[in-house]
Design a protein around this motif. Structure first.
Motif, mmCIF file in Angstrom:
data_model
loop_
_atom_site.group_PDB
_atom_site.id
_atom_site.type_symbol
_atom_site.label_atom_id
_atom_site.label_comp_id
_atom_site.label_asym_id
_atom_site.label_seq_id
_atom_site.Cartn_x
_atom_site.Cartn_y
_atom_site.Cartn_z
ATOM 1 N N GLY A 46 0.788 -1.226 0.000
ATOM 2 C CA GLY A 46 0.000 0.000 0.000
ATOM 3 C C GLY A 46 0.819 1.274 0.000
ATOM 4 O O GLY A 46 0.306 2.350 0.296
ATOM 5 N N THR A 47 2.101 1.159 -0.342
ATOM 6 C CA THR A 47 2.938 2.362 -0.412
ATOM 7 C C THR A 47 3.954 2.184 -1.536
ATOM 8 O O THR A 47 3.979 1.152 -2.212
ATOM 9 N N THR A 48 4.775 3.193 -1.740
ATOM 10 C CA THR A 48 5.837 3.062 -2.742
ATOM 11 C C THR A 48 7.140 2.722 -2.040
ATOM 12 O O THR A 48 7.560 3.438 -1.140
ATOM 13 N N GLU A 74 7.350 -11.119 -1.152
ATOM 14 C CA GLU A 74 7.180 -12.342 -0.356
ATOM 15 C C GLU A 74 6.665 -11.985 1.051
ATOM 16 O O GLU A 74 5.744 -12.626 1.575
ATOM 17 N N LEU A 75 7.231 -10.938 1.627
ATOM 18 C CA LEU A 75 6.799 -10.538 2.971
ATOM 19 C C LEU A 75 5.368 -10.022 2.958
ATOM 20 O O LEU A 75 4.618 -10.229 3.906
ATOM 21 N N ASN A 76 4.984 -9.372 1.881
ATOM 22 C CA ASN A 76 3.597 -8.909 1.787
ATOM 23 C C ASN A 76 2.634 -10.098 1.765
ATOM 24 O O ASN A 76 1.577 -10.050 2.400
ATOM 25 N N ARG A 77 3.030 -11.164 1.059
ATOM 26 C CA ARG A 77 2.156 -12.361 1.004
ATOM 27 C C ARG A 77 2.016 -12.992 2.387
ATOM 28 O O ARG A 77 1.055 -13.666 2.690
ATOM 29 N N ILE A 78 3.008 -12.781 3.225
ATOM 30 C CA ILE A 78 2.950 -13.330 4.583
ATOM 31 C C ILE A 78 2.144 -12.421 5.510
ATOM 32 O O ILE A 78 1.322 -12.876 6.294
ATOM 33 N N MET A 79 2.388 -11.108 5.419
ATOM 34 C CA MET A 79 1.931 -10.196 6.478
ATOM 35 C C MET A 79 0.709 -9.342 6.146
ATOM 36 O O MET A 79 0.199 -8.640 7.026
ATOM 37 N N SER A 80 0.257 -9.392 4.893
ATOM 38 C CA SER A 80 -0.850 -8.498 4.514
ATOM 39 C C SER A 80 -2.143 -8.834 5.259
ATOM 40 O O SER A 80 -2.475 -10.003 5.450
ATOM 41 N N ASP A 81 -2.868 -7.801 5.659
ATOM 42 C CA ASP A 81 -4.190 -8.067 6.210
ATOM 43 C C ASP A 81 -5.261 -7.673 5.192
ATOM 44 O O ASP A 81 -6.450 -7.678 5.487
ATOM 45 N N TYR A 82 -4.817 -7.333 3.992
ATOM 46 C CA TYR A 82 -5.757 -7.051 2.910
ATOM 47 C C TYR A 82 -5.979 -8.300 2.052
ATOM 48 O O TYR A 82 -6.953 -8.404 1.340
ATOM 49 N N GLY A 183 0.189 -3.484 10.122
ATOM 50 C CA GLY A 183 0.390 -2.218 9.399
ATOM 51 C C GLY A 183 1.363 -1.257 10.071
ATOM 52 O O GLY A 183 1.951 -0.404 9.425
ATOM 53 N N GLY A 184 1.553 -1.413 11.376
ATOM 54 C CA GLY A 184 2.449 -0.508 12.101
ATOM 55 C C GLY A 184 3.876 -0.998 12.196
ATOM 56 O O GLY A 184 4.716 -0.307 12.792
ATOM 57 N N ILE A 185 4.184 -2.158 11.607
ATOM 58 C CA ILE A 185 5.535 -2.714 11.763
ATOM 59 C C ILE A 185 6.056 -3.432 10.501
ATOM 60 O O ILE A 185 7.276 -3.516 10.297
ATOM 61 N N ALA A 186 5.138 -3.886 9.637
ATOM 62 C CA ALA A 186 5.556 -4.728 8.511
ATOM 63 C C ALA A 186 6.427 -3.986 7.494
ATOM 64 O O ALA A 186 7.368 -4.566 6.926
ATOM 65 N N LYS A 187 6.159 -2.714 7.270
ATOM 66 C CA LYS A 187 6.938 -1.974 6.275
ATOM 67 C C LYS A 187 8.389 -1.824 6.739
ATOM 68 O O LYS A 187 9.316 -1.933 5.958
#
Ligand code: AMP
Ligand code: MG
Length: 347
Positions: A46-48, A74-82, A183-187
């Motif tokens: 959700g960001t650049t 890969e990390l997005n596939r693990i941690m996304s809540d969307y 959302g407060g730590i994954a990025k």
């Protein structure tokens, strides 16, 4: 012939930070082979994500950046809540209170989240998911979330009910229906991981920015550090505050970009887990520390805690520095931890 290549860029991120990376390569002055600066951007989480790196040639740079972006995806596939099929969402929906073995990345990020929750007295709490969802709806409808719904959602918010066991690398969600939100730590975690991939590929002079979360390695050649501008509270203004950073990370959290205005009041996307309300009152918290997972989580936490207690918490953490800008009844108040001055950009 002495050959100079000058680099200068100013980027205002969709997050809260501006990065101004100023480097200079001199083939005579530098003992390492001439390096060229490359910049790559891709949308993730959700960001650049922006990668700025110095490499010997374009092919090396492109390969390294591609590997770093692959890791972020890969990390997005693990941690996304969307994404319903992310490892995180499957854990929340399918584990039903049972111990569940999770990936190394998910376990590590939950461990680090738990530490910040504990040290911030629950101001940072990744079990905030059910409340965040109500406020996300409010952002779409511009209507206050229903008070009873917030109260009910808060019953599922308690980081102490996320049981982690490092032996079996398992997670147990003790309250049925818990919904985690990273959302407060994954990025920050992803920025650290991407920088690690670049290092592994031999790229040491690099910066990875995920909106307002920035991890940096060695500085540009001939520069003491990466020059990073801290965005002021007013969106329209350019940064006037700059820091110099190497082998460290910085995050800024606040309500600059993500908020909802309902009947003239501004509610941030950051929620106080004690009340279930989006934070009100303008604020911007910048945290500097050794890695971006830490800075990301702490910047969010200190937004919740406020300036006075927040400053004490920052001072209590070894190697952490902070710049806190809060709007108060007396106007905009800026405070900084004692060691923040060490990071200020010197001309
Ligand atoms: P950041 O932009 O890093 O400050 O993170 C804000 C995001 O973290 C929100 O969009 C939510 O997804 C999540 N969040 C909101 N409030 C909290 C909180 N108190 N603790 C942990 N995560 C939160
Ligand atoms: Mg954060």
């Amino acid at each position: 012939m002495q050959k100079h290549l000058y680099f200068s860029l100013l980027i205002i991120f969709s997050g809260l930070l501006g990065v101004n990376a100023v480097g200079q390569v001199s083939q005579l002055a530098c003992h390492e082979p001439a390096l060229t600066r490359f910049t790559f951007t891709e949308p993730h989480m959700g960001t650049t994500f922006r990668i700025v790196l110095f490499a010997k040639n374009e092919l090396t740079a492109k390969k390294a950046a591609a590997a770093a972006f692959t890791r972020i995806a890969e990390l997005n596939r693990i941690m996304s809540d969307y994404q319903d099929d992310s490892e995180l969402m499957k854990l929340c929906k399918e584990s039903k209170g049972r111990r569940t073995e999770v990936s190394v990345d998910l376990f590590k990020v939950l461990e680090q989240a738990e530490e910040v929750s504990r040290l911030s007295d629950g101001a940072f709490d990744v079990s905030i998911g059910p409340v965040v969802r109500l406020w996300r709806k409010a952002r779409r409808t511009h209507e206050m979330p229903d008070a009873a719904a917030i109260k009910k959602a808060l019953e599922l918010v308690d980081y102490r009910k996320i049981r982690l066991d490092s032996k079996g690398r398992t997670v147990q969600l003790l309250l049925i229906g818990m919904m985690l939100d990273l959302g407060g730590i994954a990025k920050g975690y992803a920025a650290d991981a991407a920088l690690e991939v670049l290092r592994h590929d031999g790229i040491t002079r690099a910066l990875v920015a995920a909106g307002g979360d920035i991890a940096v390695g060695e500085p540009p050649p001939d520069a003491p550090g990466w020059k990073i501008g801290i965005a002021p509270l007013e969106d329209s203004k350019d940064p006037s505050e700059f820091i110099s950073l190497k082998n460290a990370a910085v995050s800024t959290s606040g309500d600059l970009h993500q908020y909802v205005e309902i009947t003239g009041k501004r509610y941030s996307h950051i929620i106080d887990p004690k009340t279930g309300s989006g934070l009100t009152g303008r604020r911007s918290v910048t945290i500097i520390a050794a890695n971006c997972t830490t800075t990301d989580a702490w910047a969010t936490a200190i937004c919740v805690v406020g300036a006075e207690r927040g400053l004490k918490m920052i001072e209590a953490q070894k190697g952490m520095a902070g710049l806190l800008i809060f709007e108060t009844a007396k106007g905009i108040q800026t405070t900084m931890s004692k060691n923040y001055v060490n990071y200020r950009w010197k001309q």
